[in-house]
Scaffold this motif. Structure first.
Motif, PDB file in Angstrom:
ATOM      1  N   VAL A  97       0.683  -1.231  -0.019  1.00 61.81           N
ATOM      2  CA  VAL A  97       0.315  -0.043   0.185  1.00 61.81           C
ATOM      3  C   VAL A  97       0.906   1.149  -0.334  1.00 61.81           C
ATOM      4  O   VAL A  97       1.983   1.275   0.452  1.00 61.81           O
ATOM      5  CB  VAL A  97      -1.134   0.038   0.856  1.00 61.81           C
ATOM      6  N   VAL A  98       0.818   2.295  -0.632  1.00 67.16           N
ATOM      7  CA  VAL A  98       0.732   3.645  -0.688  1.00 67.16           C
ATOM      8  C   VAL A  98       0.277   4.202  -0.916  1.00 67.16           C
ATOM      9  O   VAL A  98      -0.938   4.215  -1.939  1.00 67.16           O
ATOM     10  CB  VAL A  98       1.800   3.677  -2.199  1.00 67.16           C
ATOM     11  N   SER A  99       0.057   5.132   0.113  1.00 64.57           N
ATOM     12  CA  SER A  99      -1.087   6.133   0.402  1.00 64.57           C
ATOM     13  C   SER A  99      -0.786   7.759   0.456  1.00 64.57           C
ATOM     14  O   SER A  99       0.084   8.542   1.397  1.00 64.57           O
ATOM     15  CB  SER A  99      -1.229   5.455   2.159  1.00 64.57           C
ATOM     16  N   THR A 100      -1.690   8.373   0.135  1.00 66.61           N
ATOM     17  CA  THR A 100      -1.769  10.153   0.568  1.00 66.61           C
ATOM     18  C   THR A 100      -2.826  10.324   1.696  1.00 66.61           C
ATOM     19  O   THR A 100      -3.864  10.371   0.470  1.00 66.61           O
ATOM     20  CB  THR A 100      -1.696  10.827  -0.522  1.00 66.61           C
ATOM     21  N   PRO A 101      -2.391  10.770   2.757  1.00 62.16           N
ATOM     22  CA  PRO A 101      -3.421  10.531   3.836  1.00 62.16           C
ATOM     23  C   PRO A 101      -3.888  12.514   3.876  1.00 62.16           C
ATOM     24  O   PRO A 101      -3.255  12.976   4.152  1.00 62.16           O
ATOM     25  CB  PRO A 101      -3.587   9.777   4.744  1.00 62.16           C
ATOM     26  N   ILE A 102      -4.975  12.528   3.436  1.00 67.19           N
ATOM     27  CA  ILE A 102      -5.399  14.340   3.939  1.00 67.19           C
ATOM     28  C   ILE A 102      -6.107  14.047   5.435  1.00 67.19           C
ATOM     29  O   ILE A 102      -7.698  14.005   4.347  1.00 67.19           O
ATOM     30  CB  ILE A 102      -5.263  14.853   2.962  1.00 67.19           C
ATOM     31  N   PHE A 103      -5.994  14.344   6.300  1.00 63.48           N
ATOM     32  CA  PHE A 103      -7.235  14.275   7.063  1.00 63.48           C
ATOM     33  C   PHE A 103      -8.378  12.828   6.768  1.00 63.48           C
ATOM     34  O   PHE A 103      -9.351  12.806   6.936  1.00 63.48           O
ATOM     35  CB  PHE A 103      -8.489  15.593   7.161  1.00 63.48           C
ATOM     36  N   GLY A 104      -7.309  11.971   6.600  1.00 60.92           N
ATOM     37  CA  GLY A 104      -8.695  10.512   6.399  1.00 60.92           C
ATOM     38  C   GLY A 104      -7.275   9.620   6.552  1.00 60.92           C
ATOM     39  O   GLY A 104      -5.700   9.948   7.086  1.00 60.92           O
ATOM     40  N   GLY A 105      -7.885   7.963   6.206  1.00 66.04           N
ATOM     41  CA  GLY A 105      -6.788   7.781   6.493  1.00 66.04           C
ATOM     42  C   GLY A 105      -6.575   5.984   5.634  1.00 66.04           C
ATOM     43  O   GLY A 105      -7.532   6.339   5.418  1.00 66.04           O
ATOM     44  N   VAL A 106      -6.027   5.317   6.018  1.00 66.77           N
ATOM     45  CA  VAL A 106      -5.562   3.288   5.452  1.00 66.77           C
ATOM     46  C   VAL A 106      -5.384   2.735   6.490  1.00 66.77           C
ATOM     47  O   VAL A 106      -4.530   2.888   6.979  1.00 66.77           O
ATOM     48  CB  VAL A 106      -4.738   3.741   4.386  1.00 66.77           C
ATOM     49  N   SER A 107      -6.280   1.826   6.604  1.00 67.71           N
ATOM     50  CA  SER A 107      -5.430   0.642   7.259  1.00 67.71           C
ATOM     51  C   SER A 107      -5.772  -0.290   6.297  1.00 67.71           C
ATOM     52  O   SER A 107      -6.785  -1.513   5.781  1.00 67.71           O
ATOM     53  CB  SER A 107      -7.030   0.236   8.389  1.00 67.71           C
ATOM     54  N   ASN A 108      -4.695  -1.558   6.814  1.00 71.39           N
ATOM     55  CA  ASN A 108      -4.300  -2.790   5.661  1.00 71.39           C
ATOM     56  C   ASN A 108      -4.763  -3.433   7.263  1.00 71.39           C
ATOM     57  O   ASN A 108      -3.567  -4.346   7.810  1.00 71.39           O
ATOM     58  CB  ASN A 108      -3.055  -2.232   5.414  1.00 71.39           C
TER      59      ASN A 108
END
Length: 135
Positions: A97-108
């Motif tokens: 996973v490659v993520s760009t969170p802006i006031f958000g998120g990713v749960s793996n």
């Protein structure tokens, strides 16, 4: 939607080997799924999966790949803006996973295969006030 498109281009500027691998994969035949102010449930039951672009804007999108046939490395590009998406992965693949969170998120929470020859599912995500959960 425009902000998501802007940030997708910024991923290519990284020198991370994962990103370079992703850029070399074929993007032909990729399905696009969008949920705007609503929901969508997409299932691949015994079907070949070659990648997807998913977008959730003020809505929710579920991509169930538990029974999908994944024979080679694939890319999933996910954008969530004030919305959410869930991706359910099969147990026979590796997940990166490659993520760009802006006031958000990713749960793996996906359990990657220990087989070194297993195909890899690359997930590139942009989450703006939204979330992505990988199971």
């Amino acid at each position: 939607l425009g902000v998501g498109i802007l940030f997708r281009g910024s991923l290519k500027k990284h020198s991370d080997p994962q990103i370079i691998e992703v850029e070399n994969l074929n993007r032909q035949g990729i399905a696009e799924y969008t949920a705007v102010f609503g929901g969508q449930d997409v299932r691949f039951s015994g079907q070949k999966f070659v990648g997807a672009d998913i977008v959730a804007i003020f809505g929710g999108l579920d991509l169930n790949l538990k029974d999908a046939l994944i024979e080679r490395d694939v890319i999933i590009q996910a954008t969530t803006i004030f919305g959410g998406a869930d991706i359910i992965m099969p147990s026979n693949v590796k997940v990166k996973v490659v993520s760009t969170p802006i006031f958000g998120g990713v749960s793996n929470k996906a359990i990657s295969s220990s087989d070194e020859n297993a195909p890899t599912v690359f997930i590139q995500s942009t989450c703006i006030f939204g979330g992505l959960e990988i199971k």
